[in-house]
Write an enzyme that holds these catalytic residues in place. Structure first.
Site, PDB file in Angstrom:
ATOM      1  N   ARG A  46      31.578  48.570  36.914  1.00  0.00           N
ATOM      2  CA  ARG A  46      32.642  48.301  36.023  1.00  0.00           C
ATOM      3  C   ARG A  46      31.971  47.688  34.545  1.00  0.00           C
ATOM      4  O   ARG A  46      32.477  47.798  33.345  1.00  0.00           O
ATOM      5  CB  ARG A  46      33.884  47.279  36.593  1.00  0.00           C
ATOM      6  N   ILE A  72      41.003  47.941  29.554  1.00  0.00           N
ATOM      7  CA  ILE A  72      40.639  48.445  30.628  1.00  0.00           C
ATOM      8  C   ILE A  72      41.412  47.636  31.858  1.00  0.00           C
ATOM      9  O   ILE A  72      41.371  46.516  32.027  1.00  0.00           O
ATOM     10  CB  ILE A  72      39.006  48.273  30.896  1.00  0.00           C
ATOM     11  N   SER A  73      42.086  48.517  32.897  1.00  0.00           N
ATOM     12  CA  SER A  73      42.901  47.982  33.708  1.00  0.00           C
ATOM     13  C   SER A  73      42.335  47.160  34.791  1.00  0.00           C
ATOM     14  O   SER A  73      41.116  47.100  35.150  1.00  0.00           O
ATOM     15  CB  SER A  73      43.707  48.938  34.334  1.00  0.00           C
ATOM     16  N   GLN A  74      43.105  46.182  35.073  1.00  0.00           N
ATOM     17  CA  GLN A  74      42.716  45.084  36.453  1.00  0.00           C
ATOM     18  C   GLN A  74      42.601  46.067  37.533  1.00  0.00           C
ATOM     19  O   GLN A  74      42.933  47.337  37.732  1.00  0.00           O
ATOM     20  CB  GLN A  74      44.071  44.396  36.806  1.00  0.00           C
ATOM     21  N   PRO A  75      41.372  45.800  37.933  1.00  0.00           N
ATOM     22  CA  PRO A  75      40.704  46.559  39.295  1.00  0.00           C
ATOM     23  C   PRO A  75      41.868  46.723  40.372  1.00  0.00           C
ATOM     24  O   PRO A  75      41.936  47.963  40.998  1.00  0.00           O
ATOM     25  CB  PRO A  75      39.550  45.874  39.832  1.00  0.00           C
TER      26      PRO A  75
END
Length: 226
Positions: A46, A72-75
């Protein structure tokens, strides 16, 4: 794009490896069980999708800013959306909203082909650099209006939308194959939205809610600049 100046090579540090292991444990604790999904997330660094000033938090379970006012989205959200899609090795997947390219890279580890549409040219170039660095040869990118999808390549076995639409776009539903699944956040910008799963079966589309989320808004058209 500022982030494009960041290095795309280099081995992960010991701190990266520890943080990634802790992230995988947290994803499991948050209910993500699909080993293929966890393996894909573990296999995609990431940190490559973040600017140098944010890489120290690459494996924190939080959304991070990228250029063009996007994120960028939360994992956990990436993992939940990917698990809900139930991507199989023979599937063709459409992603609406390439952004940094992280979600598409995860999907590329699971699917036969990934088609991803972005409205910002600089983000498309940025993502392509990452795909090339990771030698992901099954990802196709294009500049376009996400509401239009990619009709020339339809139908798709899976569709994922990484921005919130106030209403589910029928143009995207029409590109979903029989037996296909679409995951999309639905709701107004600046509010808590509903992460929705659509399944096409026997000519009908069934809808279910997954969880509450917050995404940037889905916008019509192609950005004139950037």
């Amino acid at each position: 794009m500022t982030d494009s100046e960041d290095h795309l090579d280099g081995e992960p540090t010991e701190a990266d490896r520890i943080a990634l292991a802790e992230l995988i444990l947290k994803l499991r604790a948050n209910g993500v069980r699909d080993r293929r999904v966890l393996g894909a997330i573990e296999g995609i660094p990431r940190r490559l999708f973040l600017s140098s000033r944010h890489q120290a938090l690459a494996y924190a379970d939080r959304a991070m800013p990228i250029d063009c006012g996007q994120t960028i989205s939360q994992p956990t959200i990436v993992a939940m959306m990917t698990e809900a899609l139930d991507v199989q090795p023979h599937h063709r997947v459409l992603e609406v909203g390439t952004g940094s390219g992280y979600q598409a890279a995860v999907l590329a580890r699971l699917a036969r082909e990934v088609y991803t549409v972005e409205r910002y040219r600089s983000l498309k170039r940025y993502a392509e650099d990452r795909f090339n660095a990771l030698k992901l040869e099954n990802v196709e990118t294009r500049i376009g209006d996400g509401f239009e999808g990619w009709p020339e390549q339809a139908p798709f076995d899976r569709i994922v939308v990484t921005a919130a639409a106030e209403e589910i776009p029928e143009s995207l539903v029409a590109q979903l194959a029989e037996g296909g699944v679409m995951v999309i956040p639905v709701g107004a910008s600046g509010t808590v939205q509903d992460l929705v799963k659509l399944t096409r079966a026997n000519g009908q589309v069934e809808r279910s809610s997954l969880c509450a989320v917050r995404f940037v808004p889905m916008v019509h058209g192609v950005a004139e600049r950037l």
